[in-house]
Motif scaffolding. Structure first.
Motif, PDB file in Angstrom:
ATOM      1  N   ARG A 169       0.850  -1.200   0.000  1.00 44.48           N
ATOM      2  CA  ARG A 169       0.000   0.000   0.000  1.00 44.48           C
ATOM      3  C   ARG A 169       0.881   1.244   0.000  1.00 44.48           C
ATOM      4  O   ARG A 169       0.578   2.236  -0.657  1.00 44.48           O
ATOM      5  CB  ARG A 169      -0.902  -0.018   1.221  1.00 44.48           C
ATOM      6  CG  ARG A 169      -1.704  -1.297   1.334  1.00 44.48           C
ATOM      7  CD  ARG A 169      -2.489  -1.346   2.614  1.00 44.48           C
ATOM      8  NE  ARG A 169      -3.744  -0.596   2.496  1.00 44.48           N
ATOM      9  CZ  ARG A 169      -4.528  -0.357   3.534  1.00 44.48           C
ATOM     10  NH1 ARG A 169      -4.176  -0.760   4.734  1.00 44.48           N
ATOM     11  NH2 ARG A 169      -5.657   0.300   3.380  1.00 44.48           N
ATOM     12  N   MET A 170       2.007   1.158   0.714  1.00 45.74           N
ATOM     13  CA  MET A 170       2.921   2.310   0.699  1.00 45.74           C
ATOM     14  C   MET A 170       3.389   2.567  -0.720  1.00 45.74           C
ATOM     15  O   MET A 170       3.373   3.691  -1.204  1.00 45.74           O
ATOM     16  CB  MET A 170       4.122   2.033   1.578  1.00 45.74           C
ATOM     17  CG  MET A 170       3.922   2.399   3.014  1.00 45.74           C
ATOM     18  SD  MET A 170       5.520   2.718   3.736  1.00 45.74           S
ATOM     19  CE  MET A 170       5.030   3.662   5.146  1.00 45.74           C
ATOM     20  N   ARG A 171       3.758   1.485  -1.406  1.00 46.28           N
ATOM     21  CA  ARG A 171       4.216   1.687  -2.785  1.00 46.28           C
ATOM     22  C   ARG A 171       3.080   2.284  -3.595  1.00 46.28           C
ATOM     23  O   ARG A 171       3.259   3.230  -4.348  1.00 46.28           O
ATOM     24  CB  ARG A 171       4.667   0.371  -3.391  1.00 46.28           C
ATOM     25  CG  ARG A 171       4.912   0.517  -4.887  1.00 46.28           C
ATOM     26  CD  ARG A 171       5.819  -0.535  -5.417  1.00 46.28           C
ATOM     27  NE  ARG A 171       5.221  -1.868  -5.294  1.00 46.28           N
ATOM     28  CZ  ARG A 171       5.816  -2.948  -5.794  1.00 46.28           C
ATOM     29  NH1 ARG A 171       6.991  -2.844  -6.382  1.00 46.28           N
ATOM     30  NH2 ARG A 171       5.253  -4.126  -5.669  1.00 46.28           N
ATOM     31  N   ALA A 172       1.879   1.701  -3.394  1.00 48.44           N
ATOM     32  CA  ALA A 172       0.725   2.229  -4.134  1.00 48.44           C
ATOM     33  C   ALA A 172       0.617   3.729  -3.904  1.00 48.44           C
ATOM     34  O   ALA A 172       0.373   4.504  -4.835  1.00 48.44           O
ATOM     35  CB  ALA A 172      -0.541   1.528  -3.670  1.00 48.44           C
ATOM     36  N   ALA A 173       0.842   4.146  -2.662  1.00 45.55           N
ATOM     37  CA  ALA A 173       0.707   5.572  -2.360  1.00 45.55           C
ATOM     38  C   ALA A 173       1.739   6.377  -3.135  1.00 45.55           C
ATOM     39  O   ALA A 173       1.436   7.436  -3.681  1.00 45.55           O
ATOM     40  CB  ALA A 173       0.870   5.790  -0.871  1.00 45.55           C
ATOM     41  N   SER A 174       2.976   5.861  -3.210  1.00 52.72           N
ATOM     42  CA  SER A 174       4.045   6.703  -3.753  1.00 52.72           C
ATOM     43  C   SER A 174       4.188   6.527  -5.264  1.00 52.72           C
ATOM     44  O   SER A 174       5.009   7.188  -5.877  1.00 52.72           O
ATOM     45  CB  SER A 174       5.366   6.353  -3.078  1.00 52.72           C
ATOM     46  OG  SER A 174       5.576   4.966  -3.185  1.00 52.72           O
ATOM     47  N   ILE A 175       3.400   5.618  -5.853  1.00 55.85           N
ATOM     48  CA  ILE A 175       3.492   5.456  -7.317  1.00 55.85           C
ATOM     49  C   ILE A 175       2.888   6.674  -8.008  1.00 55.85           C
ATOM     50  O   ILE A 175       1.884   7.219  -7.569  1.00 55.85           O
ATOM     51  CB  ILE A 175       2.780   4.171  -7.777  1.00 55.85           C
ATOM     52  CG1 ILE A 175       3.709   2.983  -7.561  1.00 55.85           C
ATOM     53  CG2 ILE A 175       2.376   4.268  -9.216  1.00 55.85           C
ATOM     54  CD1 ILE A 175       3.122   1.679  -8.001  1.00 55.85           C
ATOM     55  N   ALA A 176       3.548   7.088  -9.090  1.00 53.15           N
ATOM     56  CA  ALA A 176       3.081   8.296  -9.780  1.00 53.15           C
ATOM     57  C   ALA A 176       1.942   7.997 -10.738  1.00 53.15           C
ATOM     58  O   ALA A 176       1.072   8.816 -10.952  1.00 53.15           O
ATOM     59  CB  ALA A 176       4.231   8.937 -10.534  1.00 53.15           C
ATOM     60  N   HIS A 177       1.915   6.787 -11.326  1.00 48.99           N
ATOM     61  CA  HIS A 177       0.903   6.494 -12.339  1.00 48.99           C
ATOM     62  C   HIS A 177      -0.297   5.816 -11.707  1.00 48.99           C
ATOM     63  O   HIS A 177      -0.209   4.649 -11.320  1.00 48.99           O
ATOM     64  CB  HIS A 177       1.489   5.568 -13.409  1.00 48.99           C
ATOM     65  CG  HIS A 177       2.846   5.996 -13.847  1.00 48.99           C
ATOM     66  ND1 HIS A 177       3.117   7.293 -14.221  1.00 48.99           N
ATOM     67  CD2 HIS A 177       4.010   5.326 -13.917  1.00 48.99           C
ATOM     68  CE1 HIS A 177       4.401   7.383 -14.548  1.00 48.99           C
ATOM     69  NE2 HIS A 177       4.958   6.215 -14.359  1.00 48.99           N
ATOM     70  N   PRO A 178      -1.426   6.526 -11.626  1.00 45.86           N
ATOM     71  CA  PRO A 178      -2.611   5.987 -10.951  1.00 45.86           C
ATOM     72  C   PRO A 178      -3.000   4.612 -11.470  1.00 45.86           C
ATOM     73  O   PRO A 178      -3.348   3.744 -10.715  1.00 45.86           O
ATOM     74  CB  PRO A 178      -3.697   7.013 -11.280  1.00 45.86           C
ATOM     75  CG  PRO A 178      -2.934   8.273 -11.507  1.00 45.86           C
ATOM     76  CD  PRO A 178      -1.641   7.859 -12.149  1.00 45.86           C
TER      77      PRO A 178
ATOM     78  N   ALA B  87      -3.404  -1.143  -5.316  1.00 46.97           N
ATOM     79  CA  ALA B  87      -4.070  -0.698  -4.093  1.00 46.97           C
ATOM     80  C   ALA B  87      -5.258  -1.588  -3.752  1.00 46.97           C
ATOM     81  O   ALA B  87      -5.630  -1.728  -2.613  1.00 46.97           O
ATOM     82  CB  ALA B  87      -4.542   0.745  -4.258  1.00 46.97           C
TER      83      ALA B  87
ATOM     84  N   ALA C 246      -1.158   1.906  -9.938  1.00 49.28           N
ATOM     85  CA  ALA C 246      -1.308   2.029  -8.489  1.00 49.28           C
ATOM     86  C   ALA C 246      -2.656   1.487  -8.053  1.00 49.28           C
ATOM     87  O   ALA C 246      -2.760   0.687  -7.148  1.00 49.28           O
ATOM     88  CB  ALA C 246      -1.192   3.491  -8.081  1.00 49.28           C
TER      89      ALA C 246
END
Ligand code: HEM
Ligand SMILES: Nc1ncnc2c1ncn2[C@@H]1O[C@H](COP(=O)(O)OP(=O)(O)OP(=O)(O)O)[C@@H](O)[C@H]1O
Ligand SMILES: Nc1ncnc2c1ncn2[C@@H]1O[C@H](COP(=O)(O)OP(=O)(O)OP(=O)(O)O)[C@@H](O)[C@H]1O
Ligand SMILES: [Mg+2]
Ligand SMILES: [Mg+2]
Lengths: 228, 223, 254, 223, 228
Positions: free
Chosen positions: C234-243, C250, C246
């Protein structure tokens, strides 16, 4: 003590914060008289890098050393950290604040570095808040507080300055003054690592631009061999 | 004390004296607790006299532990703690000095207040003296043990209660020997000295474990 | 392959996959045997049927102490050897320990009613167990108040070790306190002298409980590792730039 | 409850239950205090049974008050409180809703835990029920009165202790009637109902005074 | 409701903070579609002014009104305040945070103002953090947190935006995005009062530069005309 050239060397640093890999494999070196200016987007890891150099965030991997510094001290113990927080006690007078830091912080003067010799009062004068010396620090405005915490760097000799967005919340005049101080520090044979969003006009700049290696920093713990 | 330690000591004393008399708050809380208990237990003087030392000790215990949450937090919030870690001074000693200053600013007043409160609980002079003596020897241990909790909860914004919960079990021996030394002085099942010496020993142990553990906790919590 | 290699959580998970079923089976069997034996065991001449509580109570009491030992060792692993699985082990041991402690308290006081006519006395041993329970709960609270698992792990490790140093002192002082007061209403708790054919079922039950502990512990560790991976994802999902990507990452969480 | 109040209520409940939430710390502190007191007064069951209700009430009093320091501080620190004042909702109601949520998250668990702890103090079922009932009715009053202290100390960093000192005097009536109602149920000099009804009345009064006063204090403290 | 022009009018405001007179006799007016940009040195009183407009710092003297606004509401109750603090709860998910603010904040739509109509999800998408909607806000980076708190302004219609150094600690990209949002707000017939150290490129700017009337602001109680 050896008077060889001071040199802050970082070899493939890897930093995790809150279980998240901020960046990995970062290497750089800063020499005496140089300023390393770290730039990058929000949340890319500038502050984390500085706090790591200050020994406040543990290294996940990589090495960090100060060549030509005092061998029995950590790099962090030969550095001043000037971050977002002022470390100013409102209840103490401006001078009391400074006196404490002077006698508490262990000085460090490796060969070839001369600086941080001024007395608290001189430092306050230099920063143009000499008239507040006897006031409780509570009466200072945001900007004045910041200058007070800056004067800490002038009264204890330490060759490395780590500055996180030093000009933030400073008006133009104070900003110029600050740049002047940083330049004198460089001339005195110190070295500076600073993170910023605005461009700083310093004498000898070496710049480091942090970019997200891949979309989103990799979480430390989905990497094969670490839980967290 | 070497120069830097002295500077730190003076600074902490100044701060605790100037900032709204945090020393006073502790004593007031002590007073409040000790005066509240009779309202609950009822005005039976013999009963009060009997559990008097216990009341005083429990009051002191709570006042000390609950007053400790700001020991490191204040320094952490304004970035002072970061600079202390970079200062090149042994963190264990820093903690020890801070505890000392904190005890003098908040613990000592409790000890001084104890005899006065003992009057409310109609303790006789002997037990009054005994309680005061045990508090004098025992409260430093509470501060030192509490410092561990303080550094464990330093990064959490809600210190007080959690700190107390974490530390109370560790503080039980101090309480036991403190109270029983006081009791021993009154009606002696055992000589006063035995528990008293054990109490001193506990304080000495705490003076070692406390700073070491809480310095470690502070290092780990730095971020 | 040295145990050290199981530092790698992925490999550890694989190991758990293999070991767990056997462990569960063994545990069930031992429990069956133990319970059977303990109901075959002759009832006590003075305690009657209530003696059977002992077969639950004593193992639980033993295990609540063993569990703290496990936690202390894990804490050393966290602080000294920086073993990546150590704080997972410690964290997942805490609730189990608390549960066993609570069981010891419960069965004990249920036993106490027929024995002493009261559910609770401030006997030294009972009281120490109560203190132990508080320490378990405190540790669990500390863990769940900190978001960052690594920091929480280290803080808890420090507290666990300090607690381990203190437990003997606490036990000693509680004993001292209790003998000092000589409480009138208390029957000293030394328990009946255990007759061999009461001892055997007790030992089997103890074994069963130990197995149960390991089963639960392994399961809890597995869950904790999974929980941390979800958190990381989820942290990675948060910091990913491409929705786009992500959103995909997520989803599975929650 | 109208939409916004419900939203606030749900949010506060969520916050106190999730990570970093303070839901269970209060109960633990309650447990710790009740456990520690016998170490002071000694393991005499008769004595403990006699002062049992008092111990439980004092424990609950402290747990409630000391847990209140974050009631507004958390919102103040991250700027939420500022926005709440600009939200165009009556601040008194906001405070009331927050108190309600806080009581359900931290006060109710105390009430639930009380019977269990009563076992340790070997209270008989009757007094056990009585204490629980009085706590159920009384603790809301403590929360509401404590809210005043919470908003007075919202701008100060060291909440807990100071808050307790400010509020304990105000809370003494609640304590008195709570304990005496419980005692009355056991060996009745007076009927149980009289003090119990007074206790209810106190709670109702607190439900009016508390929110009004603390809303005023919050307005003044905004800066 | 009257659909006359919205106009925020301040007449000789005097503000004291911490027993000190920050400034006195300050008057200005901002019309619908205009942005008032407040500049000045550190500690001159920009933040104080904004917090006063937000009704958070009491007025020592002077009047403050919003012509054309809803008559029975204070100006502060028709304004969004976007300051240094994010008002984001880390324990709640991003969406939970927003939903709370949407249902808690009383909307206000005087005539001639249309805006703040977007749903939470839309707002998050607009700010490019839509993918974090379901995640705990704790996992957001500093910049993302700031955007989350910004999206508050888009989901509840309120004509006045009070923004204290809105671009501080934002990288260039996010800064541009923010300016775009502010311009659309102006087009929707809103009005903005913002304090800044950098210059902002907005459509219709009216600027207010604060200067220290005399060296060192006078303590309020020594000032003759004010009993604070
Ligand atoms: C809440 C009440 C009780 C608690 C917390 C408790 C706790 C314990 C503990 C910690 C042990 C393990 C001691 C050791 O192995 O060193 C134990 C063992 C034992 N308990 Fe209890 N106990 C309780 C009530 C009782 C009662 C009422 C009886 C019946 C008379 C009893 C009988 C025993 C026996 C026979 C043993 C095993 C013999 C021994 O290990 O000494 N316990 N209990
Ligand atoms: N105290 C912390 N705990 C956990 N994670 C953190 C912490 N501080 C920062 N992070 C994370 O580390 C990453 C880098 O943050 P950092 O503050 O170093 O970025 P930055 O470059 O300084 O950003 P900015 O330009 O906004 O200052 C971010 O993803 C952030 O979420
Ligand atoms: N919370 C406070 N309590 C008392 N005085 C304050 C407070 N905040 C600010 N002040 C004082 O009010 C004056 C104005 O402060 P303010 O923060 O408004 O300046 P500013 O223009 O925002 O400065 P900056 O550019 O650094 O943000 C300063 O003299 C400051 O010392
Ligand atoms: Mg930064
Ligand atoms: Mg400002």
């Amino acid at each position: 003590m050896r008077s060889s050239l001071l040199k802050l060397v970082a070899e493939n640093l890897t930093i995790d914060r809150g279980g998240r890999r901020v960046f990995q494999g970062l290497s750089f070196a800063v020499e005496q008289g140089e300023a390393l200016v770290v730039t990058g987007a929000n949340g890319i890891g500038k502050s984390s890098l500085l706090r790591t150099l200050a020994g406040l965030v543990p290294l996940a991997s990589g090495t960090l050393r100060l060549d030509g510094g005092l061998p029995d001290l950590l790099p962090a113990e030969q550095a001043h950290y000037f971050g977002h927080q002022d470390a100013v006690k409102p209840a103490l007078s401006v001078l009391e604040n400074l006196h404490f830091w002077q006698s508490f912080t262990a000085p460090c003067e490796p060969g070839g570095f001369s600086g941080g010799k001024s007395t608290p009062l001189e430092a306050l004068e230099t920063l143009g808040i000499g008239h507040t010396a006897q006031l409780p620090a509570a009466y200072l405005s945001a900007g004045q507080k910041r200058r007070l915490s800056l004067s800490r760097l002038l009264i204890t000799p330490r060759p490395v300055w780590l500055m996180d967005e030093p000009t933030s919340a400073l008006d133009k005049a104070s900003e110029q003054q600050l740049l002047g101080l940083m330049n004198t520090h460089l001339e005195n044979g110190g070295l500076i690592v600073t993170a910023t969003h605005t461009e700083l006009t310093l004498d000898r700049i070496r710049s480091l631009h942090l970019k997200a290696a891949d979309p989103g920093s990799i979480p430390a713990d989905t990497a094969e061999d670490a839980v967290s | 004390m070497s120069g830097w330690a002295m500077a730190l000591f003076k600074r902490d004393l100044r701060l605790s004296v100037r900032i709204g008399g945090s020393a006073l708050v502790g004593v007031l809380f002590f007073l409040a607790v000790v005066t509240v208990i009779p309202f609950g237990v009822g005005p039976d003087l013999n009963l009060l006299a009997r559990i008097g030392p216990a009341i005083l000790w429990i009051g002191a215990l709570l006042a000390t532990l609950l007053g400790l949450d700001r020991l490191f937090q204040a320094d952490r919030e304004d970035g002072t703690l970061d600079l202390m870690m970079m200062s090149g001074r042994p963190l264990e000693l820093v903690v020890l000095v801070k505890c000392l200053a904190h005890w003098i600013a908040t613990g000592l007043p409790l000890v001084v207040a104890a005899p006065l409160l003992a009057v409310f609980l109609n303790l006789d002079p002997v037990s009054m003296a005994a309680v005061t003596a045990t508090l004098f020897v025992g409260t430093p241990a509470l501060t030192l043990i509490g410092a561990i909790g303080a550094s464990l909860t330093v990064s959490l914004r809600r210190g007080g209660l959690l700190l107390a919960v974490l530390v109370i079990p560790l503080a039980i021996p101090v309480l036991i020997f403190g109270v029983s030394a006081a009791d021993a002085a009154i009606h002696d099942p055992v000589p006063f000295l035995t528990p008293f010496l054990i109490l001193c020993a506990l304080t000495l142990i705490a003076a070692v474990i406390g700073p070491v553990a809480s310095a470690a906790a502070l290092r780990f919590s730095s971020d | 392959m040295a145990f050290w290699d199981y530092a790698n959580p992925t490999r550890f998970l694989r190991l758990v996959q293999i070991v767990l079923p056997w462990l569960v089976g063994l545990c069930v069997i031992t429990f069956a045997v133990g319970l059977y034996m303990s109901f075959q065991a002759p009832e006590d001449y003075q305690q009657g049927q209530t003696i059977r509580i002992m077969y639950i109570h004593v193992p639980a009491a033993w295990l609540c102490m063993m569990c703290y030992t496990v936690m202390s060792l894990s804490s050393i692993g966290t602080l000294v050897w920086k073993h990546p699985l150590a704080d997972v082990s410690a964290k997942s041991a805490a609730p189990i320990g608390a549960a066993f402690t609570f069981m010891a308290l419960l069965t004990g006081s249920l036993w106490g009613k027929p024995m002493w006519g009261t559910y609770w006395v401030w006997d030294a041993r009972l009281t120490s167990v109560l203190v132990l329970l508080i320490m378990y709960l405190g540790l669990m609270t500390l863990w769940r108040t900190m978001d960052d698992p690594i920091k929480a792990g280290k803080a808890a490790a420090v507290l666990t070790l300090v607690g381990a140093l203190n437990l003997p002192i606490i036990k000693f002082s509680v004993d001292w306190w209790n003998t000092l007061h000589q409480p009138a209403s208390v029957i000293r708790l030394d328990g009946p002298t255990i007759h061999p054919d009461q001892l055997w079922p007790l030992l089997v039950m103890a074994l069963a409980f130990t197995l149960l502990f390991f089963v639960l512990h392994l399961m809890a560790m597995r869950n904790e590792i999974m929980r941390r991976r979800v958190r990381a994802l989820r942290m990675r999902a948060a910091s990913i730039a491409h929705p786009g990507t992500a959103a995909a990452t997520a989803q599975p969480a929650e």
